[in-house]
Structure formats: structure tokens, C-alpha cells
Design a protein around this motif. Structure first.
Motif, mmCIF file in Angstrom:
data_model
loop_
_atom_site.group_PDB
_atom_site.id
_atom_site.type_symbol
_atom_site.label_atom_id
_atom_site.label_comp_id
_atom_site.label_asym_id
_atom_site.label_seq_id
_atom_site.Cartn_x
_atom_site.Cartn_y
_atom_site.Cartn_z
ATOM 1 N N PHE A 2 40.851 42.534 47.804
ATOM 2 C CA PHE A 2 39.605 43.026 47.199
ATOM 3 C C PHE A 2 38.528 41.949 47.190
ATOM 4 C CE2 PHE A 2 37.033 44.005 43.321
ATOM 5 C CZ PHE A 2 36.462 45.164 43.779
ATOM 6 N N TYR A 3 38.381 41.252 46.081
ATOM 7 C CA TYR A 3 37.230 40.375 45.868
ATOM 8 C C TYR A 3 37.651 38.955 45.525
ATOM 9 C CZ TYR A 3 32.928 38.739 43.590
ATOM 10 O OH TYR A 3 31.824 38.026 43.215
ATOM 11 N N MET A 4 38.818 38.799 44.906
ATOM 12 C CA MET A 4 39.230 37.492 44.405
ATOM 13 C C MET A 4 39.264 36.445 45.498
ATOM 14 S SD MET A 4 40.055 35.962 41.605
ATOM 15 C CE MET A 4 40.814 34.432 41.066
ATOM 16 N N LYS A 274 33.522 45.333 33.445
ATOM 17 C CA LYS A 274 33.961 46.201 34.534
ATOM 18 C C LYS A 274 32.777 46.523 35.449
ATOM 19 C CE LYS A 274 36.948 49.416 33.633
ATOM 20 N NZ LYS A 274 37.588 50.679 33.155
ATOM 21 N N ALA A 275 31.653 46.882 34.844
ATOM 22 C CA ALA A 275 30.446 47.177 35.617
ATOM 23 C C ALA A 275 29.931 45.916 36.310
ATOM 24 C CB ALA A 275 29.368 47.755 34.704
ATOM 25 N N ALA A 276 29.981 44.788 35.610
ATOM 26 C CA ALA A 276 29.448 43.537 36.154
ATOM 27 C C ALA A 276 30.246 43.064 37.363
ATOM 28 C CB ALA A 276 29.448 42.457 35.071
ATOM 29 N N VAL A 277 31.572 43.127 37.282
ATOM 30 C CA VAL A 277 32.414 42.658 38.395
ATOM 31 C C VAL A 277 32.223 43.550 39.616
ATOM 32 C CG1 VAL A 277 34.795 42.344 39.167
ATOM 33 C CG2 VAL A 277 34.089 41.502 36.920
ATOM 34 N N LYS A 278 32.093 44.837 39.396
ATOM 35 C CA LYS A 278 31.850 45.745 40.526
ATOM 36 C C LYS A 278 30.524 45.411 41.215
ATOM 37 C CE LYS A 278 34.557 49.700 38.879
ATOM 38 N NZ LYS A 278 34.515 51.108 38.394
ATOM 39 N N TYR A 310 42.338 38.679 30.380
ATOM 40 C CA TYR A 310 43.340 39.169 31.333
ATOM 41 C C TYR A 310 42.772 40.334 32.151
ATOM 42 C CZ TYR A 310 47.499 41.203 33.361
ATOM 43 O OH TYR A 310 48.395 41.702 34.269
ATOM 44 N N ALA A 311 42.140 41.289 31.471
ATOM 45 C CA ALA A 311 41.607 42.464 32.170
ATOM 46 C C ALA A 311 40.525 42.070 33.174
ATOM 47 C CB ALA A 311 41.056 43.465 31.158
ATOM 48 N N ILE A 312 39.660 41.130 32.801
ATOM 49 C CA ILE A 312 38.587 40.702 33.711
ATOM 50 C C ILE A 312 39.162 40.078 34.968
ATOM 51 C CG2 ILE A 312 36.648 39.097 33.969
ATOM 52 C CD1 ILE A 312 36.194 39.550 30.885
ATOM 53 N N LYS A 313 40.220 39.292 34.826
ATOM 54 C CA LYS A 313 40.887 38.731 36.008
ATOM 55 C C LYS A 313 41.416 39.866 36.890
ATOM 56 C CE LYS A 313 43.792 36.463 38.730
ATOM 57 N NZ LYS A 313 44.776 37.535 39.013
ATOM 58 N N GLU A 314 41.984 40.893 36.286
ATOM 59 C CA GLU A 314 42.471 42.034 37.061
ATOM 60 C C GLU A 314 41.330 42.760 37.763
ATOM 61 O OE1 GLU A 314 45.883 43.112 37.563
ATOM 62 O OE2 GLU A 314 45.878 40.979 37.030
ATOM 63 N N TYR A 315 40.197 42.903 37.103
ATOM 64 C CA TYR A 315 39.035 43.505 37.747
ATOM 65 C C TYR A 315 38.661 42.728 39.010
ATOM 66 C CZ TYR A 315 38.191 45.852 33.209
ATOM 67 O OH TYR A 315 38.303 46.594 32.069
ATOM 68 N N PHE A 320 41.455 48.207 38.409
ATOM 69 C CA PHE A 320 40.706 48.768 37.283
ATOM 70 C C PHE A 320 41.525 49.821 36.529
ATOM 71 C CE2 PHE A 320 37.535 47.285 40.330
ATOM 72 C CZ PHE A 320 36.720 46.521 39.523
ATOM 73 N N ASP A 321 42.811 49.906 36.867
ATOM 74 C CA ASP A 321 43.674 50.899 36.240
ATOM 75 C C ASP A 321 44.117 50.415 34.861
ATOM 76 O OD1 ASP A 321 45.451 53.386 36.533
ATOM 77 O OD2 ASP A 321 46.889 51.811 36.001
ATOM 78 N N GLU A 322 43.742 51.160 33.842
ATOM 79 C CA GLU A 322 43.982 50.734 32.466
ATOM 80 C C GLU A 322 45.467 50.609 32.158
ATOM 81 O OE1 GLU A 322 43.165 52.770 28.204
ATOM 82 O OE2 GLU A 322 41.396 52.536 29.476
ATOM 83 N N THR A 323 46.255 51.569 32.620
ATOM 84 C CA THR A 323 47.696 51.539 32.355
ATOM 85 C C THR A 323 48.345 50.327 33.005
ATOM 86 O OG1 THR A 323 47.777 53.957 32.207
ATOM 87 C CG2 THR A 323 49.862 52.806 32.606
ATOM 88 N N SER A 324 47.977 50.070 34.245
ATOM 89 C CA SER A 324 48.522 48.914 34.970
ATOM 90 C C SER A 324 48.155 47.605 34.276
ATOM 91 C CB SER A 324 48.002 48.911 36.404
ATOM 92 O OG SER A 324 48.322 47.698 37.061
ATOM 93 N N ILE A 325 46.908 47.517 33.819
ATOM 94 C CA ILE A 325 46.443 46.296 33.144
ATOM 95 C C ILE A 325 47.225 46.080 31.850
ATOM 96 C CG2 ILE A 325 44.488 45.299 31.890
ATOM 97 C CD1 ILE A 325 42.681 46.551 34.077
#
Length: 534
Positions: A2-4, A274-278, A310-315, A320-325
């Protein structure tokens, strides 16, 4: 991935300037967390909270980091794969430095250094000399944000009026030249360029880009677009496009909301980031910071936003899947994501709100007689702070070593169970002259004082666990002042109920709405307790 794979730096900034200077061992603990999650950068924001050789008043009584402490933190971070970047100020945000007579002739107006003053540049030179000595990085964040009145104080008296845009560039070039002497690359917040070009505005889809920045920007300076306030991708895209119109590369700084009083805003943080990383992906932004500020006394623990980090790193890696995060967080930390984010609830209100509400701080400090926020409290209706306290106490058993944060927030909610609508109840009883209810309120005040004392002990434990002692004197004064004010209000209520006085002047005042738009977003203590001078 993806982006990382395109990101050079994914980092967090810790504010160590708003009274709380995090203990070096706790900075190391935070470094461990960042490395565990997958970040590679930490910025330490230090306005005047680091020691400078030859400047004994710089960091004086502020818990400033010594050279040895910073060297130790930097060395430790290197072993964990984390680059520690100093984030300082070289123009504004010297509120506390400006209090010291020693620096008076170096201050232009408010918290802004005097531009075109050789003592100013001598001080900045010493800053860079110190930072070069203690940090292994060759990168420094020089701040230079929110200097709204630059050139309009002492500078104006000495030199007369000069275009602020021109003045800003002249100062930046001097700072950049000093940095170049030490081989440093700089980055700075971009807002002042936009504000001067847009009558004070920084954000907007129709914002005017400052066209001559690219031509005037020193080669060793990069810009940082900071934005913590939007939840729609289009808003970030508009500002990123405005930056791209005059500069090829820029940093982006979002926020993990740690500066809205005692409790965090994990929920809002995730919507915004979430919006910012996208958007950052669309504009190929290579350096992303997550700022964690401590505005107005730094009441919120930075550790309370670990789920957001943690969530921002995943983004950043496209998840962006909430359950996975949530599953990933539980796997990594052994704590349920939803248990940890219960720390948000002291600010939770029953009615839906479009904006953030710093309810727990506002309702703790709002004066019982002046009732600045009473009309808003009445509109909100019942706030179940007793239930919140219970939920936090239950969760405290499931969060391991972070339980002390939950204890403090549960104690705060216990205070607010009786305190949040105290002003409303007092005024209603007074207007109806129901002295039996006033007598009961006096008993409630005794219980509130007891609960404030419990909260004080828990919050003190939190502070001294994480931070140096300097700065806690402010919370001693605030929470001690709250108890004394409750005493005073109770005494006067009893005097009225006993017929010793025939009225309470503050309660005779006609209540006026404090703001046109009802909101409990109040994070400035001095505005909560009085409209008089403090």
C-alpha cells in the motif's frame, strides 16, 4: 505494501513543554511502544524544557532535560530503530520564557522573540549547538507557528512597521543560516505563510497559496502541513493541493487528541487520521507525524492513546478494517481495544455532537455560582457519570500496567456524578427559595470535596508516574482552588438557608448564554472558572 513502503518517517511527537516534562525512563517506555507498533521516528517537543550551556534561565524551574538525559534517550532510541528529532521553537510559543525578566529585551510581543535582534540569534545559535551535541540526528523541527503578532510589538517601536511576510522570511533565513553552520536540515510548520496570505486563515478549500514561498524558502528548510480538525478526506486534499502548488515535498502532521482536558479522544482521532492518511497517500507524502499536545497544563496521559497510534500505523499499510485492527491490537498488547478506548468516556455526552466536547474538564472547573455553562448542561440533560465511573473501574482490571490511568479517570467521573449539574441545582433551589433542598446540596458539596480529594490523589499518582514534578504546582493550585471554592459556596448557601444573609449576588444575576453556539469545548482553565482576571 500500500503506502508504508513509500513513507520515510512515520513518527509521533510528544509535547514536553505544557508543564509536563515526561521522565526520561517514560520516554524510553514510549519508544518501546513505538518500535513495537512499527513507527520509526519520535519528535520531542521542547520549547524551553531543555538545558542550554551558558543560558541558566533556559529551562529554569521547568524540569528542562539535561544534555545527559537527552543523550541517553537518543542512544536508547537508536538501539530500537527510532530516530529522535528535537522539535523546538525559534520564533513564537515562548509563553513561559517571556515571564522571565532575564529574557525581556529579547521578546517582541506576547510569546514572540524579537526579530532582527542579535541576542535572539545568539540564543538560537546556542539552541542548535546544544541539539547537535546531544542528538545523533541532523534534523530539527524549528516550529515558527502561530506567530500572529510578529513585528507588531517592540519591533514596531524600534523599526516601524514592516510587512510581516517579509519579516518572517528574513528571520527564517537567519535561522536557516545558523542551522547550516551545524549541518542541520530543518522543517517548520507552514501555517504562518498561509495565514498572512489569507487574512489569518490556515484551512479552507478556497485557500490562497502563498506563491513566493518556494523562491524564498532556504534550501535546508522543509514545510509541515498540520491539521487535526477535519474528518473528511477532501479537506485534507484541498490543503495538500495548496502546498503542492508551490513546493514539491512537505511533511504532514495529524494529531492523536491528547489535549482536550483529562481524557483522550481516541474516537475522533481515528476519524480524522483515517481521512488524513488516505489523502496523504494520494499526494505521496513521505513524512507523517502524529502530534500529541498537552495544551493548558497537560492533563491527559499520552499512554491513553496507544490504541489510536496502533490504528494509525495500520492505516499507513492500507488496513482500514476495524475488526482486523482490534484483533491485531489485542494480539500485540494483550488488551482489548474497546477496553482501552473506554478512557474516552469522561467526555461522552448523551446528545449527538458534531464537534469535540471537553466535557470532563469543563464541568469539573465550571464555577457553581457563576454557572457559565449551566444553560448547556440543562440542554444536555442527565449525564451518566456514575455509570462511566463503574465501566472504567471494571476495565481497569483488564488493562494491566495502565490501570493507574483508568483509576484516575474513574475517580474523575465519580466527582462529576455530583458536580456536573451542581450549578444548575443550586440556582434552581435558590430561585425557588427551597431551603431544604439547599441543605441537601450542602451535603452534596461535602461529598464532592471528598471525591475531588480522591481524584487529586489518583491524578497526582498518574502525573508523578509519568512526568517530572515541575508543573504539577499548577494542578495543586487548580484542584486545591476548586476545593476552596466549594467550601466558600457551601458557607454562603448555609448562611442564606439560616437567614444570615438575604441573597447571594451571583445567583441574582440573569443568566446569559456564554456562546451563540452551545458547546462544552472548553480547554482553557481561566475561562472556565471566571470572567474576571486571573
Amino acid at each position: 505494501m500500500f503506502y508504508m513502503e513509500k513513507i520515510q518517517r512515520l513518527g509521533v511527537m510528544l509535547d514536553c513543554s505544557r508543564n509536563a516534562v515526561m521522565k526520561p525512563e517514560k520516554v524510553k517506555e514510549f519508544i518501546d511502544i513505538l518500535a513495537k507498533i512499527g513507527y520509526n521516528t519520535l519528535e520531542l517537543y521542547m520549547e524551553d524544557t531543555y538545558k542550554i550551556e551558558g543560558e541558566p534561565y533556559f529551562g529554569y524551574l521547568r524540569g528542562g532535560y539535561t544534555a545527559e538525559e537527552l543523550k541517553d534517550v537518543d542512544s536508547y532510541a537508536v538501539t530500537k530503530g527510532i530516530e529522535v528529532i528535537p522539535a523546538i521553537q525559534t520564533l513564537a510559543h515562548f509563553n513561559n520564557l517571556a515571564k522571565l525578566p532575564h529574557y525581556e529585551e529579547m521578546i517582541d510581543v506576547c510569546d514572540i522573540l524579537l526579530v532582527d535582534n542579535e541576542k535572539t540569534y545568539s540564543l538560537i545559535d546556542k539552541m542548535f549547538a546544544t541539539l547537535t551535541e546531544v542528538f545523533s540526528t541532523k534534523i530539527v523541527n524549528i516550529g515558527m507557528d502561530e506567530a500572529h503578532y510578529v513585528g507588531l510589538g517592540k519591533y514596531l517601536d524600534i523599526h516601524g512597521y514592516k510587512d510581516r511576510y517579509e519579516l518572517l522570511f528574513e528571520h527564517l533565513k537567519r535561522v536557516a543560516a545558523i542551522a547550516e553552520k551545524y549541518g542541520l536540515t530543518l522543517h517548520m510548520w507552514s501555517d504562518m505563510f498561509f495565514r498572512i496570505a489569507n487574512q489569518g486563515k490556515y484551512y479552507g478549500k478556497d485557500i490562497v497559496s502563498p506563491s513566493d514561498v518556494k523562491r524564498n524558502l532556504p534550501k535546508n528548510v522543509e514545510l509541515v502541513y498540520w491539521d487535526y480538525y477535519h474528518t473528511e478526506k477532501e479537506d485534507y486534499e484541498a490543503m495538500m493541493s495548496a502546498h503542492k502548488s508551490f513546493i514539491d515535498d512537505f511533511w504532514f502532521a495529524g494529531g492523536a487528541w491528547s489535549w482536550g482536558g483529562f481524557a483522550p479522544f481516541n474516537g475522533y482521532t481515528l476519524k480524522a487520521m483515517k481521512a488524513a492518511v488516505k489523502a496523504a497517500k494520494e499526494f505521496d507524502v513521505k513524512n507523517i507525524l502524529v502530534t500529541m499536545w498537552g495544551d493548558d497544563g497537560k492533563e491527559c496521559s499520552f499512554f491513553s492513546l496507544i490504541p489510536s497510534l496502533y490504528a494509525i500505523k495500520e492505516y499507513s499499510v492500507g488496513n482500514f478494517d476495524e475488526t482486523s485492527i482490534k484483533q491485531g491490537f489485542k494480539s500485540l498488547f494483550g488488551i482489548e481495544f474497546d477496553d482501552f478506548t473506554l478512557l474516552d468516556i469522561p467526555n461522552l455526552l448523551p446528545l449527538p455532537h458534531e464537534e469535540l466536547e471537553t466535557a470532563c474538564k469543563a464541568l469539573l472547573y465550571c464555577d457553581p455560582f457563576l454557572g457559565i455553562l449551566d444553560d448547556i448542561v440543562m440542554e444536555e440533560g442527565a449525564i451518566p457519570y456514575g455509570e462511566y465511573a463503574l465501566k472504567l473501574s471494571v476495565a481497569e482490571k483488564n488493562v494491566g500496567k495502565y490501570g493507574y490511568i483508568f483509576e484516575a479517570m474513574a475517580a474523575l467521573c465519580s466527582v462529576l456524578e455530583l458536580k456536573y449539574d451542581l450549578g444548575v441545582r443550586i440556582r434552581k433551589a435558590y430561585k425557588s427559595a427551597d431551603k431544604s433542598i439547599i441543605a441537601q446540596i450542602c451535603l452534596d458539596i461535602d461529598e464532592i470535596k471528598r471525591r475531588v480529594s480522591v481524584f487529586y490523589d489518583k491524578f497526582k499518582c498518574l502525573w508523578f508516574c509519568e512526568n517530572k514534578p515541575f508543573g504539577f504546582e499548577i494542578h495543586d493550585a487548580r484542584l486545591g482552588g476548586l476545593i476552596m471554592r466549594l467550601n466558600s459556596c457551601k458557607e454562603r448557601l448555609k448562611e442564606y438557608a439560616d437567614g444570615k444573609i438575604d441573597k447571594i449576588d451571583e445567583l441574582e444575576e440573569k443568566k446569559l448564554p456564554y456562546r451563540e453556539k452551545p458547546t462544552l469545548y472548553f480547554n482553557i482553565y481561566r475561562r472556565l472558572i471566571s470572567v474576571s482576571e486571573i
